[in-house]
Enzyme design. Sequence first.
Site, PDB file in Angstrom:
ATOM      1  N   CYS A 161      26.265  32.250  56.505  1.00 16.56           N
ATOM      2  CA  CYS A 161      26.560  32.913  55.237  1.00 16.56           C
ATOM      3  C   CYS A 161      25.364  33.787  54.863  1.00 16.56           C
ATOM      4  O   CYS A 161      24.225  33.374  55.044  1.00 16.56           O
ATOM      5  CB  CYS A 161      26.787  31.861  54.152  1.00 16.56           C
ATOM      6  SG  CYS A 161      27.078  32.551  52.518  1.00 16.56           S
ATOM      7  N   LEU A 162      25.640  34.989  54.344  1.00 21.53           N
ATOM      8  CA  LEU A 162      24.561  35.893  53.953  1.00 21.53           C
ATOM      9  C   LEU A 162      23.705  35.296  52.827  1.00 21.53           C
ATOM     10  O   LEU A 162      22.558  35.698  52.660  1.00 21.53           O
ATOM     11  CB  LEU A 162      25.127  37.254  53.521  1.00 21.53           C
ATOM     12  CG  LEU A 162      25.837  38.047  54.635  1.00 21.53           C
ATOM     13  CD1 LEU A 162      26.457  39.318  54.071  1.00 21.53           C
ATOM     14  CD2 LEU A 162      24.875  38.382  55.772  1.00 21.53           C
ATOM     15  N   GLN A 191      28.182  36.662  45.218  1.00 22.31           N
ATOM     16  CA  GLN A 191      26.980  36.791  46.053  1.00 22.31           C
ATOM     17  C   GLN A 191      26.087  37.944  45.604  1.00 22.31           C
ATOM     18  O   GLN A 191      24.903  37.985  45.954  1.00 22.31           O
ATOM     19  CB  GLN A 191      27.355  36.989  47.532  1.00 22.31           C
ATOM     20  CG  GLN A 191      27.980  35.744  48.156  1.00 22.31           C
ATOM     21  CD  GLN A 191      28.285  35.976  49.618  1.00 22.31           C
ATOM     22  OE1 GLN A 191      29.337  36.514  49.943  1.00 22.31           O
ATOM     23  NE2 GLN A 191      27.383  35.590  50.490  1.00 22.31           N
ATOM     24  N   GLY A 213      31.825  39.422  55.785  1.00 19.67           N
ATOM     25  CA  GLY A 213      32.487  39.150  54.520  1.00 19.67           C
ATOM     26  C   GLY A 213      31.471  39.021  53.401  1.00 19.67           C
ATOM     27  O   GLY A 213      30.307  38.688  53.642  1.00 19.67           O
ATOM     28  N   HIS A 267      33.556  30.945  48.027  1.00 20.85           N
ATOM     29  CA  HIS A 267      32.544  31.592  47.176  1.00 20.85           C
ATOM     30  C   HIS A 267      33.100  31.817  45.768  1.00 20.85           C
ATOM     31  O   HIS A 267      32.378  31.648  44.777  1.00 20.85           O
ATOM     32  CB  HIS A 267      32.141  32.955  47.756  1.00 20.85           C
ATOM     33  CG  HIS A 267      31.055  32.892  48.777  1.00 20.85           C
ATOM     34  ND1 HIS A 267      29.819  32.357  48.527  1.00 20.85           N
ATOM     35  CD2 HIS A 267      31.012  33.336  50.065  1.00 20.85           C
ATOM     36  CE1 HIS A 267      29.056  32.461  49.615  1.00 20.85           C
ATOM     37  NE2 HIS A 267      29.757  33.039  50.567  1.00 20.85           N
ATOM     38  N   HIS A 311      36.207  30.979  53.720  1.00 23.92           N
ATOM     39  CA  HIS A 311      34.787  31.037  53.345  1.00 23.92           C
ATOM     40  C   HIS A 311      34.609  31.861  52.055  1.00 23.92           C
ATOM     41  O   HIS A 311      33.901  31.439  51.133  1.00 23.92           O
ATOM     42  CB  HIS A 311      33.987  31.647  54.512  1.00 23.92           C
ATOM     43  CG  HIS A 311      32.525  31.799  54.278  1.00 23.92           C
ATOM     44  ND1 HIS A 311      31.575  31.040  54.926  1.00 23.92           N
ATOM     45  CD2 HIS A 311      31.836  32.625  53.456  1.00 23.92           C
ATOM     46  CE1 HIS A 311      30.368  31.400  54.506  1.00 23.92           C
ATOM     47  NE2 HIS A 311      30.505  32.364  53.620  1.00 23.92           N
ATOM     48  N   GLU A 312      35.267  33.029  52.006  1.00 28.01           N
ATOM     49  CA  GLU A 312      35.108  33.903  50.829  1.00 28.01           C
ATOM     50  C   GLU A 312      35.811  33.311  49.607  1.00 28.01           C
ATOM     51  O   GLU A 312      35.300  33.401  48.487  1.00 28.01           O
ATOM     52  CB  GLU A 312      35.617  35.320  51.124  1.00 28.01           C
ATOM     53  CG  GLU A 312      34.926  36.030  52.292  1.00 28.01           C
ATOM     54  CD  GLU A 312      33.406  35.981  52.243  1.00 28.01           C
ATOM     55  OE1 GLU A 312      32.826  35.977  51.132  1.00 28.01           O
ATOM     56  OE2 GLU A 312      32.780  35.925  53.315  1.00 28.01           O
TER      57      GLU A 312
HETATM   58 NI    NI Z   1      29.147  33.398  52.514  1.00 27.54          NI
END
Ligand code: NI
Length: 169
Positions: free
Chosen positions: A92-93, A50, A45, A138, A134-135
């Site tokens: 998380c990225l 991000q 995701g 963000h 999660h998204e």
């Molecule tokens: Ni994330």
Amino acid sequence: MIRPILKYGAAGLHHPARDVEAITPEILALIDDMVATMYAAPGIGLAAPQVGVPLRVFVVDLSVGKDPAAQITMINPVFLDREGMQLEEEGCLSVPGFNATVSRPQRAVVRGLDREGCERQREGTGLLARAFQHEMDHLDGRLFVDRIRGIKRDLIVRKIRKLAKSGQW
Ligand code: NI
């Protein structure tokens, strides 16, 4: 085009994003880039903040590109329903190298626009519900680190600060 992913501490990750007003060629290019960036990472995701774009767009693909039907794009998403609770390890990225057990809904229903501007509703349980939450976080300027408390959170934040100080973050 693969875009650089912002890391914890970058201002763009910690402020709420705003709605997309029109699905322009720039928005479609952003979505294409987000999908490419998510697959390259690889991740399941990615949200527009991000990659430094403060708009309410996220992409999710639990198959990481293996199943075209698994690719989900959500523009201006809202939750219609959330229920239950699950506790799983999450990463998380934007927080590479760290993970923590985070409480999330077991089931989530999200409604938003797809890239054609059609309203879509997606229901997720388990990992998909977790990815949606999660998204969505963000888009509200919140990372998983903000969802945990106590020693675990302090440890992650302290390690990130140390890495940042030595130029490794
Ligand atoms: Ni994330």
